[in-house]
Each structure stands twice: as structure tokens, then as C-alpha cells.
Design an enzyme around this catalytic site. Structure first.
Site, PDB file in Angstrom:
ATOM      1  N   ASP A  38       0.858  -1.178   0.000  1.00 33.38           N
ATOM      2  CA  ASP A  38       0.000   0.000   0.000  1.00 33.38           C
ATOM      3  C   ASP A  38       0.905   1.242   0.000  1.00 33.38           C
ATOM      4  OD1 ASP A  38      -2.297   1.492   0.181  1.00 33.38           O
ATOM      5  OD2 ASP A  38      -2.977   0.558   2.049  1.00 33.38           O
ATOM      6  N   ASP A  60      -0.204   5.058   0.743  1.00 31.47           N
ATOM      7  CA  ASP A  60      -0.502   6.078   1.760  1.00 31.47           C
ATOM      8  C   ASP A  60      -0.552   5.429   3.145  1.00 31.47           C
ATOM      9  OD1 ASP A  60      -0.824   8.729   2.207  1.00 31.47           O
ATOM     10  OD2 ASP A  60      -2.692   8.903   1.088  1.00 31.47           O
ATOM     11  N   ASP A 118      -2.117  -0.156   5.900  1.00 35.14           N
ATOM     12  CA  ASP A 118      -2.167   0.498   7.206  1.00 35.14           C
ATOM     13  C   ASP A 118      -3.552   0.432   7.834  1.00 35.14           C
ATOM     14  OD1 ASP A 118      -3.326   2.256   5.398  1.00 35.14           O
ATOM     15  OD2 ASP A 118      -2.805   3.998   6.624  1.00 35.14           O
TER      16      ASP A 118
END
Lengths: 212, 212
Positions: free
Chosen positions: A12, A14, A209
Site C-alpha cells: 500500500d 498512503d 495500514d
């Protein structure tokens, strides 16, 4: 290393490789270590507004070395999925990354007034206006299928503001029509499946996240 | 007559007095009969984009005699409610009917960049664009309260199409922010309460074509 049992690492962006515009400490080194360990890597993003080349530039600016062909955006995954289904033409609420991905996949981007529109595709679009939302809604009411590159409610804008995301524009069309869009991006499977196909390998590790 | 036990008759427009642009048979005569029976009448509409004078013209064109002061739009009810709360300034996603009603109630319509914005008001707005939805969302994220003149999902456009209604624009802002707007129009109480206050009387009969 933690990644030992896995041959493909889906990263991922961001919150994992940067918290835009700041790098995340250790992220660049971690990507280098994965490369040294010969892991297959794909960089995965729900953002459908940027092209892979633009995403690679962004990663370079926070010290992460990435090739455009390693980057899988929800726009690319959407275009691949639709091309596999034989979709020929699309009315699009979206920006350059989505328009380019559809075009590269051989899908004609058409006006709402076109004789044939196979699908309505919705992504993040700062150029969206009432007419675009109306045209998309009227097509969906006529039975054209509705697909969203992603359904992120908001877009983290510079300065900490949250702006309407693809999911907010999708919500307007869904509310108008009562239809539900098919979502390609995270947390739905198609984007991950496309990223794994792109990276290759059979035992993927997804590094994100948050669950969405 | 059916209306005998009631002293105030609150009449819905669409589906009751016309099915735009067609009159509904017997509607004009029914309104005359209510007047002959000295009933207090209010014409009630969720539509926030037209002024009472414009609504009266529309009613005249289908043969229904109505005075602008008998017409209670969700825009008027919203303006009255906000003025009663002491609201001084509003950022508005809306058309002429809403802007005029707020102005008449002494509420300043301001830009998103104004020093003080007391409330974000959302109605039907064919001029809505990404920037307007973004500005509204950012204000709501900062804690400004969110009020909708109505939450109609769609707007019945000429030709039988359904276009995005105030509720669709509201959905985009609610999705972005996670906030829930306060709705003034039908089926919520404030619009009916305002219509009854306008008509006067104490035993109201609401004549509508559906529960929302």
C-alpha cells in the site's frame, strides 16, 4: 525477515510508504531489502486519478525506487477487468489516470449522448459537476452498469482537509438511481487480484495500514 | 366533504395538484371547493429551487388558483427555522428559491472563505460542482452544522428522467464527512409545522401522494 514465507509483496502507498508529502521512516530501506531478497513487488493504490508514471515520480520524491510497471492503480485494475469482460465504451466520471487506463485497455471513453455506452465508470474527479452526475445517473437508470474504481469516501488533500472522494461521487449517483456500484478498489478483491497477477508469484503478503 | 373535520388543508403539489406538466383531473375544482368551504389552505413543496411566486405561476398554468403567500416551500421553512435559531450566515448549495428565502429571512449567504459561516445549507442545485461540494464538506469537517432543505433522492426532470436531487448532493457531503444533515422537508416535521403556522388553524389535514 517477516516477508520470508512470501514471494510477492503487495505494498500500500498512503500510510505505508509515505504520509504525503512526508516519507515514512524506514520505508525506502524496507523496499530495498525486499528487492535484495528477490521478492516480487507491486505498489497498490486506490487512487485512480494518477498514472503509474505519476505515482512512480511521487514515490521517487520520498526516496522509494519503483518502476511504473510495478504500480497497480484501481484505474488500471478497473480497465483490465472491463476489457476482460469485452466492454467497448464507457462514460467516465474521472481524471487522467482513469481515462488513460481505459484508453490503453482499448475502451472508448464516450459522451452520455453516444449511441452505445456499455458502462458508467466512477472515480475521483475534481472536474465533476451536476451535469456529469446527472448524465451518469440517467445512463444507470436506463440499465447501464455502474462500476467504481474505488469507493474512498474522502480524499486526503494538502493541509489536512478531506475532500470528496470517488465514494462520495458514487454515493450521489447511487442515491439518485437506487443502484449499487461494483467497486474494484480496496477492500474489494479485484485490485488485489490484479496486483498479484502483475507481480507474479503465488504466496502474496499485503502490507497496508488499515483494513479499507 | 372529506375535509369537513379539518380547518387547515396542507396540499402537496407533485402527484396531488399536477403530474408535471399535466394537470390532475379534479384538482383545480377540489381547491375551489375547499375555498368555498372557508378552509385555510397551504400549498406545500419540498422543492427548494423555486420561489413562491414561481410556484404560484406553475399552479396557475395547471388551473389551480394559489397566492404566493399560501405557498410554503422547504426553502422558506429552512430559512424560518434558521432565523429562529439566530443563524446569521450560511454557505449554500442551492438555487434561487433557497438563496432568496434565506436572504428574505435576514441570513447572509457567504462564500466558504468567509470569516464566519454559521451553517451549511444544501438543496437542489443544478450548478453544484466539485468545488462547491468540497467547500461544503470542509466546513462541515470544521464543525459547521449541516442542514438540508429536503432529502429527495432524485428530481423528476422533463421527459421522465430522474436527476440528482438535494438528497443526492447531501449524500456526497455526508459520505465525505461522516456527518448527518438535519432535514427540514418532507417527511420530517419542520416543513409541515411551518405550513400549519402559515395557514393557521389547529386541525390540519395533509394531502399527499406518498409517505415521503
Amino acid at each position: 525477515m517477516l516477508a520470508d514465507p512470501y514471494d510477492a509483496i503487495l505494498l500500500d502507498l498512503d500510510g505505508v510508504l509515505y504520509r504525503w508529502p512526508e516519507p515514512i521512516e524506514g520505508a525506502a530501506e524496507a523496499v530495498r531489502a525486499l528487492r535484495d531478497a528477490s521478492k516480487r513487488i507491486a505498489f497498490v493504490t486506490n487512487n485512480a486519478s494518477r498514472t503509474p508514471a505519476q505515482v512512480a515520480e511521487r514515490l521517487a520524491s520520498v526516496g522509494v525506487d519503483a518502476k511504473p510497471e510495478e504500480i497497480v492503480t484501481s484505474a488500471l485494475a478497473t480497465a483490465t477487468l472491463l476489457a476482460e469482460r469485452g466492454v467497448g465504451s464507457a462514460f467516465v466520471v474521472g481524471e487522467e489516470g482513469l481515462l488513460e487506463a481505459l484508453g490503453d485497455a482499448g475502451i472508448r471513453v464516450v459522451d452520455a449522448s453516444a449511441d452505445e455506452v456499455d458502462v458508467v465508470v466512477v472515480g475521483f474527479d475534481r472536474g465533476a459537476d451536476y451535469t456529469k452526475l446527472k448524465d451518469a445517473s440517467v445512463l444507470v437508470e436506463r440499465g447501464v452498469s455502474l462500476v467504481a474504481s474505488n469507493a474512498d469516501a474522502s480524499f486526503p488533500a494538502p493541509g489536512g482537509e478531506s475532500w470528496p472522494g470517488a465514494g462520495a461521487l458514487l454515493a450521489a449517483i447511487e442515491t439518485t438511481t437506487g443502484a449499487r456500484g461494483e467497486v474494484v478498489g480496496k477492500p474489494e478483491p479485484p485490485l488485489f487480484e490484479r496486483a498479484l497477477a502483475s507481480a507474479g508469484g503465488g504466496r502474496p503478503l499485503v502490507v497496508g495500514d488499515r483494513l479499507d
